[in-house]
Design a protein around this motif. Structure first.
Motif, PDB file in Angstrom:
ATOM      1  N   ASP A  14       0.987  -1.112  -0.222  1.00 62.85           N
ATOM      2  CA  ASP A  14       0.362   0.239   0.231  1.00 62.85           C
ATOM      3  C   ASP A  14       1.311   1.934   0.440  1.00 62.85           C
ATOM      4  N   VAL A  15       0.481   2.449  -0.433  1.00 67.59           N
ATOM      5  CA  VAL A  15       1.668   3.493  -0.239  1.00 67.59           C
ATOM      6  C   VAL A  15      -0.080   4.615  -0.641  1.00 67.59           C
ATOM      7  N   GLU A  16      -0.118   5.502   0.262  1.00 68.55           N
ATOM      8  CA  GLU A  16      -0.325   6.842   0.546  1.00 68.55           C
ATOM      9  C   GLU A  16       0.590   7.796   1.099  1.00 68.55           C
ATOM     10  N   TYR A  17      -0.557   8.982   0.229  1.00 71.81           N
ATOM     11  CA  TYR A  17      -0.170  10.473  -0.205  1.00 71.81           C
ATOM     12  C   TYR A  17      -0.357  11.532   0.727  1.00 71.81           C
ATOM     13  N   LEU A  18       0.635  11.999   1.731  1.00 73.52           N
ATOM     14  CA  LEU A  18      -0.584  12.623   2.532  1.00 73.52           C
ATOM     15  C   LEU A  18       0.947  13.789   2.867  1.00 73.52           C
ATOM     16  N   GLU A  19       0.048  15.324   3.580  1.00 68.79           N
ATOM     17  CA  GLU A  19       1.074  16.343   3.886  1.00 68.79           C
ATOM     18  C   GLU A  19       0.860  16.642   5.629  1.00 68.79           C
ATOM     19  N   ILE A  20       2.205  16.716   6.191  1.00 70.87           N
ATOM     20  CA  ILE A  20       2.183  17.076   7.530  1.00 70.87           C
ATOM     21  C   ILE A  20       3.129  17.932   6.810  1.00 70.87           C
ATOM     22  N   VAL A  21       2.476  18.484   8.391  1.00 69.03           N
ATOM     23  CA  VAL A  21       4.252  19.756   8.638  1.00 69.03           C
ATOM     24  C   VAL A  21       5.228  18.950  10.082  1.00 69.03           C
ATOM     25  N   ARG A  22       6.343  19.476   9.671  1.00 66.89           N
ATOM     26  CA  ARG A  22       7.357  18.270  10.434  1.00 66.89           C
ATOM     27  C   ARG A  22       7.889  19.922  12.072  1.00 66.89           C
ATOM     28  N   THR A  23       8.052  20.673  11.895  1.00 62.74           N
ATOM     29  CA  THR A  23       8.447  21.874  12.900  1.00 62.74           C
ATOM     30  C   THR A  23       7.698  22.431  12.513  1.00 62.74           C
ATOM     31  N   PRO A  24       6.548  23.885  14.268  1.00 66.68           N
ATOM     32  CA  PRO A  24       5.984  24.186  13.498  1.00 66.68           C
ATOM     33  C   PRO A  24       5.964  25.435  13.079  1.00 66.68           C
ATOM     34  N   GLN A  25       7.741  26.039  12.218  1.00 66.74           N
ATOM     35  CA  GLN A  25       7.344  27.029  12.057  1.00 66.74           C
ATOM     36  C   GLN A  25       8.209  26.670   9.643  1.00 66.74           C
ATOM     37  N   THR A  26       7.122  25.028   9.566  1.00 67.20           N
ATOM     38  CA  THR A  26       7.533  25.157   8.360  1.00 67.20           C
ATOM     39  C   THR A  26       5.698  25.164   7.787  1.00 67.20           C
ATOM     40  N   LEU A  27       5.261  24.758   6.335  1.00 65.41           N
ATOM     41  CA  LEU A  27       4.339  24.482   6.207  1.00 65.41           C
ATOM     42  C   LEU A  27       4.051  23.102   5.772  1.00 65.41           C
ATOM     43  N   ARG A  28       3.118  22.791   5.089  1.00 69.79           N
ATOM     44  CA  ARG A  28       2.948  21.455   5.125  1.00 69.79           C
ATOM     45  C   ARG A  28       3.950  21.164   3.888  1.00 69.79           C
ATOM     46  N   THR A  29       4.260  20.196   4.334  1.00 69.65           N
ATOM     47  CA  THR A  29       5.086  18.852   3.307  1.00 69.65           C
ATOM     48  C   THR A  29       4.218  17.990   2.297  1.00 69.65           C
ATOM     49  N   PRO A  30       4.821  17.141   1.185  1.00 68.77           N
ATOM     50  CA  PRO A  30       4.545  15.890   0.957  1.00 68.77           C
ATOM     51  C   PRO A  30       4.836  14.677   1.037  1.00 68.77           C
ATOM     52  N   HIS A  31       4.154  14.030   1.769  1.00 68.71           N
ATOM     53  CA  HIS A  31       5.399  12.616   2.087  1.00 68.71           C
ATOM     54  C   HIS A  31       4.126  11.537   1.543  1.00 68.71           C
ATOM     55  N   LEU A  32       4.933  10.850   1.883  1.00 65.58           N
ATOM     56  CA  LEU A  32       4.292   8.983   0.956  1.00 65.58           C
ATOM     57  C   LEU A  32       4.730   8.408   2.062  1.00 65.58           C
ATOM     58  N   ILE A  33       3.785   7.493   2.127  1.00 61.58           N
ATOM     59  CA  ILE A  33       3.854   6.202   3.493  1.00 61.58           C
ATOM     60  C   ILE A  33       3.724   4.861   2.739  1.00 61.58           C
ATOM     61  N   LEU A  34       4.762   3.767   2.755  1.00 64.40           N
ATOM     62  CA  LEU A  34       5.141   2.752   2.379  1.00 64.40           C
ATOM     63  C   LEU A  34       4.521   1.774   3.129  1.00 64.40           C
ATOM     64  N   SER A  35       3.436   0.729   3.378  1.00 64.33           N
ATOM     65  CA  SER A  35       3.700  -0.202   3.375  1.00 64.33           C
ATOM     66  C   SER A  35       3.854  -1.674   2.955  1.00 64.33           C
ATOM     67  N   SER A  36       4.025  -2.709   4.466  1.00 59.34           N
ATOM     68  CA  SER A  36       4.929  -3.752   2.856  1.00 59.34           C
ATOM     69  C   SER A  36       5.155  -4.732   3.966  1.00 59.34           C
ATOM     70  N   SER A  37       4.757  -6.527   3.194  1.00 62.02           N
ATOM     71  CA  SER A  37       4.916  -7.049   4.537  1.00 62.02           C
ATOM     72  C   SER A  37       6.699  -7.744   4.709  1.00 62.02           C
ATOM     73  N   SER A  38       7.736  -7.039   4.919  1.00 65.19           N
ATOM     74  CA  SER A  38       8.831  -7.549   5.006  1.00 65.19           C
ATOM     75  C   SER A  38       9.059  -6.113   5.715  1.00 65.19           C
ATOM     76  N   GLN A  39       8.971  -5.055   5.924  1.00 62.11           N
ATOM     77  CA  GLN A  39       9.080  -4.379   6.470  1.00 62.11           C
ATOM     78  C   GLN A  39       8.318  -3.215   7.539  1.00 62.11           C
ATOM     79  N   ARG A  40       7.967  -2.500   8.336  1.00 63.48           N
ATOM     80  CA  ARG A  40       7.718  -1.276   8.871  1.00 63.48           C
ATOM     81  C   ARG A  40       7.189  -0.256   8.392  1.00 63.48           C
ATOM     82  N   PRO A  41       6.080   0.111   8.530  1.00 59.53           N
ATOM     83  CA  PRO A  41       6.009   1.212   6.959  1.00 59.53           C
ATOM     84  C   PRO A  41       7.088   2.900   7.212  1.00 59.53           C
ATOM     85  N   VAL A  42       7.419   2.673   5.786  1.00 58.78           N
ATOM     86  CA  VAL A  42       7.939   4.139   5.564  1.00 58.78           C
ATOM     87  C   VAL A  42       7.737   5.619   5.180  1.00 58.78           C
ATOM     88  N   ILE A  43       8.075   6.255   5.673  1.00 54.36           N
ATOM     89  CA  ILE A  43       8.099   7.790   5.440  1.00 54.36           C
ATOM     90  C   ILE A  43       8.934   8.219   4.924  1.00 54.36           C
TER      91      ILE A  43
END
Length: 537
Positions: free
Chosen positions: A361-390
Motif C-alpha cells: 500500500d502507498v498513501e500520499y499526505l501532507e504533514i508539518v515537521r516543525t511549527p515553522q514549516t508549511l505542510r510538506t508532501p509525504h508518502l507512507i509505504l506499507s510492506s509485508s517485509s518491513q515497518r511502514p516507511v515515511i
C-alpha cells in the motif's frame, strides 16, 4: 243544478284539505322536537354535579360524561393509557385533573378539541413507573393554558423529551419544577433548567441501498464534465466498470467499461478536462487509457513498464506544484514501487522508491515537521517485509527522500490518513493483531487507539459532511463502523455491516446524497446510503 252545487262544494273542500295537511305536518314536527336525545347520564364510576365530575376506580376513560361539565377529575383509576380524543364532546371543559393514577402512556392527540385553562398531571408515588415521556406537540393548540403541573413522574430526559425542554423555554404557562429520573447523567436534574443544547439528537447510519452482483477489489469516484462517476475494479472478470447516477430511477447504472485481465486497480485522474484511467493488472501488464470524447470510448494510450511493475497492489494520484503524479505500490519480490510523472503527453517513470520489499500500500499526505514549516508532501509505504516507511518530498531535487519508519508496527498491510481540526491522523491496518490510530506529533506518529482486527485488510477513514468515520473490514466477522468522538479524540463503534471479505470503502457524493461503496472479494459489491436521523422528531 245539482252538479253545479257538487262542484262548488268540491272546490270549497280544497282549502280544508290543505289546512288538515299542515296541521298533521306541524304535529309531526312537534313530536320530533319532543324526542331530542337526552343528555348523557353520569357514568357509574363517576360522581357528577351540574358543573363537575369526579371519576374513581375506572378501567378506561368514560365516553358518556355530561357535556356541560367545566371541571373533570380522575383519581385512583386503574387505566394506564390515554388514547386520542379521550375528552372529545366536552366543549365547556376548563379544568382537567388526572391525579394519583398509573398513567404510563399518553397519546399526542389526547387533548384534541379542548381549550383548557388549567391542566394537571400529578402522581404522588415515583414507584408507580408512571409517565417517562410525553409525545411531542401534546399541548399544541392549547393556547389558553395558564398552569401545567407535571410533578411526580419518572421522566427520562432523552431526545424524545427535547421538545418539552424547548416548550418550557417559551410557554407563558406557569410550570411547576419537574425533574429527570434518567438517564444517569441527568438524574435529579431540574428539567426546567435544561436547554436544547444539552441534547445531541442527530445520529447517522448506513442503510442498504443497492447490491451490485459482482466481486470487486477497489472502488474510486471522480468528477468529469460536471458529472460524478464511480469506477470499480473486478479481478475475476478483469474489467473496470464505470457507473453513473440515474436521476430518474435514483440508482447507479452502468456507464462504460474497460476490459482486461485480473484487474486490481482502476485509478482515474483528470488533467485539465481530460480523463485518464490507470489500469493495474496482475497479469498481462498494466496500462493507461484515455477517454476519447469524440469516439465516446476508452482508448489505450500507454503501457506501464513491465520490468518494474510486476505485481501492482495499490495506486495513488497526487499533484505537487502543478505537476501530476501517480505512484504504484508493487508487491512482487522483484518489483519496484515507482512514481510516474505527467509530461504533457503521457506518464513516465520519475523515481523508483525501492525494490524487493513487497509493498502492499502507498498513501500520499501532507504533514508539518516543525511549527515553522508549511505542510510538506509525504508518502507512507506499507510492506509485508518491513515497518511502514515515511518519505518526504525534497523541493530542490523534486524527489522523495527516505526519512524514517513507524516503530513497533510490523505486518501493516495498509496506511490511510485523515484530518481533524488541522491535526493529521493515520489508520494502520493489520491482518493479525491490533490495528491502530496514530496522530502526527511534529516529528513522529504517536499511538492514540488500538482496535482488535483479526482478518482485516482495510481500515478506511472517510469524512461525510461534518462526520468523521473509520470503517474496519474483516474476512472473519462483521464490518465495524466507527464514529469520531471529538471529546475523547478516539473512534467509537456505532454500527455493523455485513460485507464478505471487504477490500475497500469509498464515499461517493451525488446530488447532495451520500453513499458508501463497499467492495467485496467474495460476495456482491454493496452500496449503502448515509442517513441522518433526528431522534427528537
Amino acid at each position: 243544478m245539482e252538479s253545479e252545487r257538487s262542484k262548488r262544494m268540491g272546490n270549497a273542500c280544497i282549502p280544508l284539505k290543505r289546512i288538515a295537511y299542515f296541521l298533521c305536518l306541524l304535529s309531526a314536527l312537534l313530536l320530533t322536537e319532543g324526542k331530542k336525545p337526552a343528555k348523557p347520564k353520569c357514568p357509574a364510576v363517576c360522581t357528577c354535579t351540574k358543573d363537575n365530575a369526579l371519576c374513581e376506580n375506572a378501567r378506561s376513560i368514560p365516553r358518556t360524561v355530561p357535556p356541560d361539565v367545566t371541571s373533570l377529575l380522575f383519581t385512583s383509576n386503574s387505566f394506564d393509557v390515554i388514547s386520542d380524543d379521550a375528552f372529545i364532546g366536552l366543549p365547556h371543559l376548563e379544568y382537567l385533573f388526572i391525579e394519583n393514577n398509573n398513567i404510563k402512556s399518553i397519546s399526542r392527540h389526547t387533548f384534541r378539541g379542548l381549550n383548557l385553562y388549567h391542566l394537571f398531571f400529578f402522581s404522588r408515588s415515583l414507584a408507580n413507573n408512571n409517565l417517562q415521556t410525553l409525545p411531542k406537540d401534546i399541548f399544541k393548540g392549547l393556547d389558553s393554558l395558564t398552569n401545567v403541573d407535571l410533578r411526580g413522574n419518572s421522566f427520562n430526559c432523552d431526545c424524545k423529551l427535547k421538545w418539552l425542554v424547548e416548550w418550557l423555554g417559551h410557554t407563558n404557562a406557569t410550570v411547576e419544577d419537574i425533574y429527570c429520573e434518567g438517564p444517569p447523567e441527568y438524574k435529579k436534574r431540574k428539567i426546567n433548567s435544561l436547554s436544547s443544547k444539552d441534547f445531541d439528537c442527530i445520529i447517522t447510519e448506513f442503510a442498504k441501498s443497492q447490491d451490485l452482483p459482482y466481486q470487486s477489489l477497489s472502488i474510486d469516484t471522480f468528477s468529469y464534465l460536471n458529472d460524478e462517476y464511480v469506477v470499480i475494479a473486478q479481478p475475476f472478470t478483469g474489467k473496470c466498470i464505470f457507473l453513473e447516477w440515474d436521476h430518474v430511477e435514483k440508482t447507479f447504472r452502468n456507464y462504460d467499461n474497460i476490459t482486461g485481465t485480473s484487474t486490481v486497480v482502476c485509478k482515474p485522474i483528470v488533467i485539465e478536462t481530460q480523463l485518464y484511467v490507470i489500469v493495474a493488472q496482475l497479469f498481462g501488464g498494466s496500462h493507461i487509457y484515455k477517454r476519447d470524447s469524440f469516439a465516446n470510448k476508452f482508448i489505450k494510450i500507454q503501457d506501464i513498464e513491465i520490468l518494474k511493475i510486476r505485481k501492482p497492489n495499490d495506486i495513488e494520484t497526487f499533484k505537487i506544484e502543478n505537476n501530476w503524479y501517480f505512484v504504484v505500490a508493487d508487491s512482487s519480490k522483484a518489483g519496484f514501487t515507482t512514481i510516474y510523472k505527467w509530461n504533457g503527453n503521457g506518464f513516465y517513470s520519475h523515481q523508483s522508491l525501492h525494490a524487493w520489499y513487497r509493498d502492499t500500500d502507498v498513501e500520499y499526505l501532507e504533514i508539518v515537521r516543525t511549527p515553522q514549516t508549511l505542510r510538506t508532501p509525504h508518502l507512507i509505504l506499507s510492506s509485508s517485509s518491513q515497518r511502514p516507511v515515511i518519505y518526504q518530498w525534497n523541493k530542490a531535487t523534486q524527489l522523495f527522500t527516505n526519512q524514517t519508519d513507524i516503530p513497533n508496527m510490523e505486518d501493516v498491510y495498509a496506511v490511510k490518513h485523515f484530518s481533524v481540526k488541522g491535526d493529521v491522523y493515520i489508520c494502520l491496518t493489520r491482518f493479525i493483531g491490533d490495528s491502530k490510530v496514530m496522530k502526527w506529533g511534529g516529528s513522529s506518529f504517536q499511538d492514540i487507539q488500538r482496535i482488535p482486527s483479526r482478518g482485516s485488510m482495510v481500515f478506511q477513514p472517510l469524512q461525510i459532511n461534518s462526520y468523521q468515520y473509520a470503517i474496519l473490514g474483516s474476512d472473519y466477522s462483521f464490518t465495524q463502523v466507527f464514529n469520531w468522538d471529538s471529546e475523547k479524540a478516539t473512534f467509537v463503534k456505532f454500527q455493523e455491516l455485513n460485507v464478505q471479505a471487504p477490500r475497500s470503502f469509498t464515499h461517493v457524493s451525488i446530488n447532495k446524497r451520500n453513499f458508501l461503496f463497499a467492495s467485496s472479494f467474495k460476495g456482491n459489491t454493496q452500496i449503502y446510503k448515509h442517513v441522518i436521523v433526528d431522534l427528537s422528531a
